[in-house]
Write a protein that holds these residues in place. Sequence first.
Motif, PDB file in Angstrom:
ATOM      1  N   ARG A  30       0.862  -1.184   0.000  1.00 57.00           N
ATOM      2  CA  ARG A  30       0.000   0.000   0.000  1.00 57.00           C
ATOM      3  C   ARG A  30       0.894   1.228   0.000  1.00 57.00           C
ATOM      4  O   ARG A  30       1.423   1.640   1.034  1.00 57.00           O
ATOM      5  CB  ARG A  30      -0.918  -0.027   1.227  1.00 57.00           C
ATOM      6  N   ASP A  31       1.054   1.839  -1.171  1.00 55.88           N
ATOM      7  CA  ASP A  31       2.003   2.951  -1.329  1.00 55.88           C
ATOM      8  C   ASP A  31       1.321   4.304  -1.228  1.00 55.88           C
ATOM      9  O   ASP A  31       1.702   5.252  -1.918  1.00 55.88           O
ATOM     10  CB  ASP A  31       2.726   2.826  -2.671  1.00 55.88           C
ATOM     11  N   THR A  32       0.326   4.408  -0.366  1.00 58.02           N
ATOM     12  CA  THR A  32      -0.399   5.676  -0.222  1.00 58.02           C
ATOM     13  C   THR A  32       0.085   6.487   0.971  1.00 58.02           C
ATOM     14  O   THR A  32      -0.448   7.561   1.239  1.00 58.02           O
ATOM     15  CB  THR A  32      -1.903   5.406  -0.074  1.00 58.02           C
ATOM     16  N   THR A  33       1.082   5.969   1.719  1.00 58.67           N
ATOM     17  CA  THR A  33       1.624   6.680   2.878  1.00 58.67           C
ATOM     18  C   THR A  33       3.101   6.964   2.659  1.00 58.67           C
ATOM     19  O   THR A  33       3.774   6.249   1.911  1.00 58.67           O
ATOM     20  CB  THR A  33       1.461   5.855   4.167  1.00 58.67           C
ATOM     21  N   PRO A  34       3.652   7.991   3.318  1.00 60.61           N
ATOM     22  CA  PRO A  34       5.070   8.310   3.139  1.00 60.61           C
ATOM     23  C   PRO A  34       6.017   7.233   3.638  1.00 60.61           C
ATOM     24  O   PRO A  34       7.073   7.009   3.062  1.00 60.61           O
ATOM     25  CB  PRO A  34       5.243   9.602   3.944  1.00 60.61           C
ATOM     26  N   ARG A  35       5.633   6.506   4.741  1.00 63.26           N
ATOM     27  CA  ARG A  35       6.630   5.611   5.337  1.00 63.26           C
ATOM     28  C   ARG A  35       6.060   4.421   6.097  1.00 63.26           C
ATOM     29  O   ARG A  35       6.695   3.370   6.146  1.00 63.26           O
ATOM     30  CB  ARG A  35       7.546   6.401   6.273  1.00 63.26           C
ATOM     31  N   MET A  36       4.883   4.514   6.679  1.00 67.50           N
ATOM     32  CA  MET A  36       4.385   3.452   7.555  1.00 67.50           C
ATOM     33  C   MET A  36       3.182   2.744   6.946  1.00 67.50           C
ATOM     34  O   MET A  36       2.544   3.236   6.032  1.00 67.50           O
ATOM     35  CB  MET A  36       3.991   4.032   8.921  1.00 67.50           C
ATOM     36  N   PHE A  37       2.890   1.557   7.496  1.00 65.84           N
ATOM     37  CA  PHE A  37       1.665   0.813   7.209  1.00 65.84           C
ATOM     38  C   PHE A  37       1.524   0.478   5.723  1.00 65.84           C
ATOM     39  O   PHE A  37       0.434   0.492   5.162  1.00 65.84           O
ATOM     40  CB  PHE A  37       0.435   1.593   7.695  1.00 65.84           C
ATOM     41  N   GLN A  38       2.633   0.127   5.103  1.00 61.93           N
ATOM     42  CA  GLN A  38       2.619  -0.191   3.680  1.00 61.93           C
ATOM     43  C   GLN A  38       2.551  -1.685   3.403  1.00 61.93           C
ATOM     44  O   GLN A  38       2.183  -2.088   2.297  1.00 61.93           O
ATOM     45  CB  GLN A  38       3.871   0.390   3.006  1.00 61.93           C
ATOM     46  N   ARG A  39       2.903  -2.509   4.397  1.00 60.09           N
ATOM     47  CA  ARG A  39       2.961  -3.961   4.193  1.00 60.09           C
ATOM     48  C   ARG A  39       2.203  -4.682   5.309  1.00 60.09           C
ATOM     49  O   ARG A  39       2.009  -4.149   6.399  1.00 60.09           O
ATOM     50  CB  ARG A  39       4.422  -4.422   4.167  1.00 60.09           C
ATOM     51  N   TYR A  40       1.791  -5.902   5.014  1.00 60.70           N
ATOM     52  CA  TYR A  40       1.110  -6.713   6.018  1.00 60.70           C
ATOM     53  C   TYR A  40       2.107  -7.155   7.079  1.00 60.70           C
ATOM     54  O   TYR A  40       3.246  -7.538   6.769  1.00 60.70           O
ATOM     55  CB  TYR A  40       0.460  -7.938   5.371  1.00 60.70           C
ATOM     56  N   VAL A  41       1.684  -7.119   8.329  1.00 60.57           N
ATOM     57  CA  VAL A  41       2.561  -7.385   9.470  1.00 60.57           C
ATOM     58  C   VAL A  41       1.919  -8.443  10.364  1.00 60.57           C
ATOM     59  O   VAL A  41       0.754  -8.309  10.762  1.00 60.57           O
ATOM     60  CB  VAL A  41       2.802  -6.094  10.281  1.00 60.57           C
ATOM     61  N   LEU A  42       2.677  -9.491  10.694  1.00 61.00           N
ATOM     62  CA  LEU A  42       2.161 -10.518  11.610  1.00 61.00           C
ATOM     63  C   LEU A  42       3.323 -11.192  12.318  1.00 61.00           C
ATOM     64  O   LEU A  42       4.309 -11.585  11.697  1.00 61.00           O
ATOM     65  CB  LEU A  42       1.353 -11.572  10.843  1.00 61.00           C
ATOM     66  N   GLY A  43       3.202 -11.325  13.642  1.00 60.27           N
ATOM     67  CA  GLY A  43       4.125 -12.130  14.431  1.00 60.27           C
ATOM     68  C   GLY A  43       3.423 -13.396  14.883  1.00 60.27           C
ATOM     69  O   GLY A  43       2.244 -13.369  15.252  1.00 60.27           O
ATOM     70  N   ILE A  44       4.128 -14.519  14.858  1.00 60.42           N
ATOM     71  CA  ILE A  44       3.556 -15.812  15.219  1.00 60.42           C
ATOM     72  C   ILE A  44       4.375 -16.427  16.341  1.00 60.42           C
ATOM     73  O   ILE A  44       5.609 -16.498  16.265  1.00 60.42           O
ATOM     74  CB  ILE A  44       3.527 -16.760  14.013  1.00 60.42           C
ATOM     75  N   GLY A  45       3.681 -16.885  17.398  1.00 57.22           N
ATOM     76  CA  GLY A  45       4.340 -17.555  18.505  1.00 57.22           C
ATOM     77  C   GLY A  45       5.224 -16.613  19.307  1.00 57.22           C
ATOM     78  O   GLY A  45       5.191 -15.394  19.147  1.00 57.22           O
ATOM     79  N   GLY A  46       6.015 -17.176  20.205  1.00 57.34           N
ATOM     80  CA  GLY A  46       6.940 -16.376  21.009  1.00 57.34           C
ATOM     81  C   GLY A  46       6.223 -15.340  21.828  1.00 57.34           C
ATOM     82  O   GLY A  46       5.482 -15.675  22.783  1.00 57.34           O
ATOM     83  N   SER A  47       6.391 -14.077  21.499  1.00 56.59           N
ATOM     84  CA  SER A  47       5.760 -12.986  22.236  1.00 56.59           C
ATOM     85  C   SER A  47       4.237 -13.064  22.202  1.00 56.59           C
ATOM     86  O   SER A  47       3.567 -12.387  22.980  1.00 56.59           O
ATOM     87  CB  SER A  47       6.225 -11.645  21.665  1.00 56.59           C
ATOM     88  N   CYS A  48       3.689 -13.891  21.325  1.00 57.60           N
ATOM     89  CA  CYS A  48       2.229 -13.980  21.165  1.00 57.60           C
ATOM     90  C   CYS A  48       1.652 -15.273  21.759  1.00 57.60           C
ATOM     91  O   CYS A  48       0.469 -15.570  21.550  1.00 57.60           O
ATOM     92  CB  CYS A  48       1.874 -13.911  19.676  1.00 57.60           C
TER      93      CYS A  48
END
Length: 497
Positions: A30-48
């Motif tokens: 998603r290239d509609t922002t200058p720098r953040m929130f452009q890609r999907y983000v997911l953490g699995i296991g560990g801290s979760c």
Amino acid sequence: FGSTLHAQSWLAPTHAPKPDKDIYPEEPRRDTTPRMFQRYVLGIGGSCDQFVPPAGYWCSSNTAGGGGVTYRITSGLVANESVLPNSPYKDGTTAIIQAWRPGHWASWMFDVSKYDPKTGTFTFGKGGFQGARGNDRGDEFYIENVMEELDSPNEWFFDEKTGMLYFWYNGTGAPPASTVYEVPQVKVLFNATGSQKSPVQNIQFKGVNFRDTAYTYLDAHGMPSGGDWGLQRSAALFFEGTEEVVVDSCVLSRLDGNALMMSGYNRGAMISNNEFVWIGDSAIAQWGYTSGTEVDGFGWDGTDGNQPRGTQIIGNFLHELGIWEKQSSFYFQAKACLNHLERNIFFNGPRAGINFNDGFGGGSNITENLLLNTCRESGDHGPFNSWDRQVFVTKVRDGKTASVIKAYDNIQNNFMIANYNSQEAIDNDDGSCYYETHHNFFAYSGNGMKNDFDGHDNHHHDNIYAYVGRGFGVCSQLEGHNDMFYNNTVVITKDGD
């Protein structure tokens, strides 16, 4: 919340500091922002690991936004008799500890796995998943369910080990022999679960009273999407895989978890003319599923439609909620779209009245509602709050093309009083985009229009902002993705802005 107690210290987190696996693909982008929130983000296991399923945005190593750090949670606290005068306790492991997250963004609940009466150290067992934004420490807290704190009329303590119920009777002598003690045992009063391929159809509740379910705040919680919430996928009335559900002219009261949830695939639901009152968590919540990763229900792909869509929430009277979980709302949605809220009255809640946990799909309409007395116990936010940190692909924008760009959500003709701790009536937080906000009356708060952390394409026009500290504030944006603020009437409470 009712407590001003502060622990002498908080124990450091002991769980894994990072996920076992990070999902951070280059596409979709998603290239509609200058720098953040452009890609999907997911953490699995560990801290979760303590969430169900063990995956979420805030468990990743790639979080962004205001205070964006990987989830962590304190493992206990120290509070001796200088803080808790009735301690030390004979058995502190029966206790439940409720605590604010710093900043009052959410409240946490913990059971106690170990207690040292000599030092006043409580080591937590499960808990702290009631919000997705953890911390190394808590803020104000209180303790319940220990025998020594049974010190006032109408309080009670149940000793699970002996089966004995202790009750401080508010009267002279013993309670009458005819006294009846009622203890809620059931958490779900009605469950309709079908599937997208084989939905349950045409269920109707009209003029029914639903009340008295048990609390669920220590039940398994998940991270619905990129917003700040942790949430249990359960409610007194639970619907998944349904079509044409009607809940009309009912009273839902004294429900100590969520009152009503639309989970996964739901179409054509009508929730109308009901009263929701004395609700432990949220009144109405909608939470869909997506795909694209190894974790069921998680991913960027929402094109299969396995989400609540087209729910009509009309003419309801919702008040006195968030009795237990303070990260709660009159209406919440995550991975849901094309919904319609009209002519509802919302008041007396601890946090935002309406919360959009993400920007999935868009196309929802909020119109002719009255909201007041929100954020009564928490900091930040306002009657309406949104986040849009997570990238999703849907076909909602034009009905046929898969796109990371959502349709506009519409907020119009509402009356919102941003009193108590509200910082604005419409809080478009972290990445929020594509909102058309117009012809509303907004009273009080520090700000009129707010847009921060790469939010964009938010349009405020033809609104009245009465007695606000500032008219609007925006952040840096890419050309062609500007915010708009025009034809508004702003009454400022101070000179110089």
